[in-house]
Design an enzyme around this catalytic site. Structure first.
Site, PDB file in Angstrom:
ATOM      1  CE  LYS A  52      -3.804  -2.465   2.172  1.00  0.00           C
ATOM      2  NZ  LYS A  52      -4.561  -2.796   3.375  1.00  0.00           N
ATOM      3  CD  GLN A  96      -3.316  -4.395   6.502  1.00  0.00           C
ATOM      4  OE1 GLN A  96      -3.196  -3.419   5.766  1.00  0.00           O
ATOM      5  NE2 GLN A  96      -3.991  -5.462   6.140  1.00  0.00           N
ATOM      6  CG  ASP A 119      -9.549  -0.070   4.885  1.00  0.00           C
ATOM      7  OD1 ASP A 119      -9.272  -0.333   3.697  1.00  0.00           O
ATOM      8  OD2 ASP A 119      -8.768  -0.271   5.835  1.00  0.00           O
TER       9      ASP A 119
END
Ligand code: NAP
Length: 285
Positions: A52, A96, A119
């Protein structure tokens, strides 16, 4: 033999669009910023975070990594999120997952400002997705929809079967297919006669987490097969939830692992981050 849905190629096109928009925002004085939080030393999480960060750098997005030790407390993590929520140079916050067991994932997701929740896991954003009125879409399902669009694969009126009902993949995937007028069935570990259900699918999405779970007998001739899985086979080699070699000859389209859904997930994350920054820019104007 199926046509391969090339996530690398489609994601490159998306990333180019993102890069152009990042540059346009820079002209307006906004440097797009993403905060990436990683707790502990899960090797898979480390790989995802590195990928990422690399993609951010290529697109001109500034990524700030917050690597916290396994021993981080809930209060410390929530404190960091609060700081990042208030930090103007950060437009997106990504924590994460999975987190170490002693941390409460739900509370962590709830603490992220929904406007920075790139997200799209926050209940506010999930609610927006349910009613079809959203800023951010969850990265993996949205990346899959983008790929279907790129290859001109129609969803309306098709039998769509999603295996898996996680909050991050299965459920939002079903919702996006439904919004595109697919006829959607969601399967899970309690589904009986699974193969009979999946064999009806014009579009089959596997998000199970079991290597090579989807076998040829579960797939209709000419189906579109989307493999979300990121698993390891008996030799420790990366593979998907679909038995690619057996299923590809039957399918019309299929995603490989790697090089299918994974790159699309990252491209959508970048897209969401630039969307968050653009919204800030629009507010300021
Ligand atoms: P998850 O939270 O573990 O969910 C797995 C789902 O599969 C659950 O709904 C479970 O049903 C269902 N399931 C398990 N065994 C089954 C069976 N025998 N028959 C039918 N359904 C079954 O996993 P996830 O987070 O959605 O991830 C799924 C996979 O996608 C993993 O390999 C993950 O690494 C990968 N992934 C990839 C990306 C990417 O960018 N490519 C992104 C996210 C995830 P129950 O609900 O009944 O337990």
């Amino acid at each position: 033999m199926a046509t391969i849905l090339d996530g690398k190629a489609v994601s490159a096109a998306v990333k180019q669009e993102v890069k152009t928009e990042v540059e346009a925002l820079k002209q307006k004085g906004i440097s797009v910023g993403l905060a990436v939080i990683i707790v502990g030393d899960n090797p898979a999480s480390r790989t995802y975070v590195n990928n990422k960060k690399k993609a951010c750098a290529e697109a001109g997005i500034v990524s700030e990594e917050y690597a916290l030790p396994e021993s981080t407390t809930q209060a410390e993590l929530l404190g960091l999120i609060d700081t990042l929520n208030k930090k103007d140079s950060i437009h997106g916050i990504l924590c994460q997952l999975p987190l170490p067991k002693h941390l409460d994932e739900k509370a962590v997701i709830a603490a992220i400002n929904p406007e920075k929740d790139v997200d799209a896991f926050h209940a506010v954003n999930v609610g927006h997705i349910m009613i079809g009125d959203y800023s951010f879409l969850p990265c993996t399902p949205a990346g899959i929809m983008e790929m279907l669009k790129y290859y001109n694969i129609p969803v309306a009126g098709k039998e769509c079967v999603v295996i898996g009902r996680s909050n991050i993949v299965g459920k939002p995937m079903a919702m996006l297919l439904l919004q595109q007028n697919g006829t959607v069935t969601v399967c899970h570990s309690k589904t009986v006669h699974l193969a009979a259900v999946t064999a009806r699918a014009d579009i089959l999405v596997a998000a199970v987490g079991i290597p090579k779970f989807v076998t040829a007998d579960m797939v209709k001739d000419g189906a579109v097969v989307i493999d979300v899985g990121m698993d390891r086979d008996e030799n420790g080699k990366l593979c998907g939830d679909v038995d690619f070699d057996a299923v590809a000859p039957k399918a019309a389209f299929i995603t490989p692992v790697p090089g299918g859904v994974g790159p699309m997930t990252i491209a959508t994350l970048l897209k969401n981050t630039v969307t968050a920054a653009r919204k800030v820019c629009e507010k300021e104007l």
